[in-house]
Design an enzyme around this catalytic site. Sequence first.
Site, short mmCIF file in Angstrom:
data_model
loop_
_atom_site.label_atom_id
_atom_site.label_comp_id
_atom_site.label_asym_id
_atom_site.label_seq_id
_atom_site.Cartn_x
_atom_site.Cartn_y
_atom_site.Cartn_z
N PRO A 2 53.41 33.95 25.04
CG PRO A 2 52.86 35.55 23.45
CD PRO A 2 53.88 35.24 24.51
CD GLU A 3 52.11 27.79 26.91
OE1 GLU A 3 51.99 26.62 26.52
OE2 GLU A 3 52.11 28.11 28.12
CE LYS A 52 56.55 28.32 23.64
NZ LYS A 52 57.32 28.46 24.90
NE ARG A 323 58.98 29.90 32.17
CZ ARG A 323 58.38 29.87 30.97
NH1 ARG A 323 59.07 29.61 29.88
NH2 ARG A 323 57.10 30.11 30.88
#
Length: 333
Positions: A2-3, A52, A323
């Site tokens: 989740p951002e 976050k 990433r």
Amino acid sequence: MPEGHSVHRIARQFARHFVGHRVAASSPQGRFAEGASIIDGLTMTDARAVGKQLFLEFDDAVWLRVHLGIYGAWDFAGAVAFDATARSAGGRMGQTNQRGTEIDEVDARSSVVGEHESSLSSIGAPRRTRLRMAEAETATAVEGDFPPEPVGQVRLRLLTDTAVADLRGPTACEVLDAAQVQRVIAALGPDPLIDDPTEGEQRMLERVRRRKVPIALLLMDQSVVSGIGNVYRAEMLFRARLDPFTTGANLSDELVRALWRDWSHLLDVGVETGQMLTMDDLDDDAYRAALRNRADRHWVYKREGLPCRVCGTHVTMQLAAARKLYWCPNCQS
């Protein structure tokens, strides 16, 4: 993972349905039994997100800090609703302005509610709905009495007379005092929804410009700016037509300030729509398609090998700090 927009939406759920209420806390899984016993019986007094991370305050200056990480999620059930600022698929969100209408209430008898993720301003009758909030949001009908039985490995359950929130799979879940909370927040970069816009912009500028680190890594560094994850990182860099490997020290002040303002804009869109919608000025059909389908809402994210929407060059993907980084080698050269 989740951002920032997702965590702000979760904080709004707690603010709307839990703040001001006495909370029964338990750990059905058993892994957070000690922490739950500290919270049990206290009244929630505040709910806020910084990037976050979620911070829930209770009586006696007791705080709960939660970081969902990759696998975490909150399940809400009972008298719960989506944030009132959610827009309909027919609404529009532009670069500098917005228009739209509230979404109609939804019949909670359906097994999955809504045409697309996060499309609802109301998710049905009290005590008949379960809302899962993580990277995406889904609503399903709940049969039987309230509260529903915990499903799966629930680390923490927070229960009031009318609503319940179940936490599963977080990276971090801990009870802190006020001084500890302040230390955690002080280590985080600015968040456009929390910080004064001018001060936040200046803090980000200073933290970016003094680093000889690629901007693609700096945007993901939560000590530089809060809330940006892999999706927003790729999209912001494309929107700025910025080479991901340019170091912070080599960027102009004007460009860093523009990144901050774009992040503020995209975060507002994300909180309002429940989507990481990063393409502006879409016509109504394209806007509806973007809300329904992730593939229609981004410029470069997860589009490796596909033609750039602007120039036709194939979008590239490369690992950066473990990433996946997506960019157009032509538009962002």
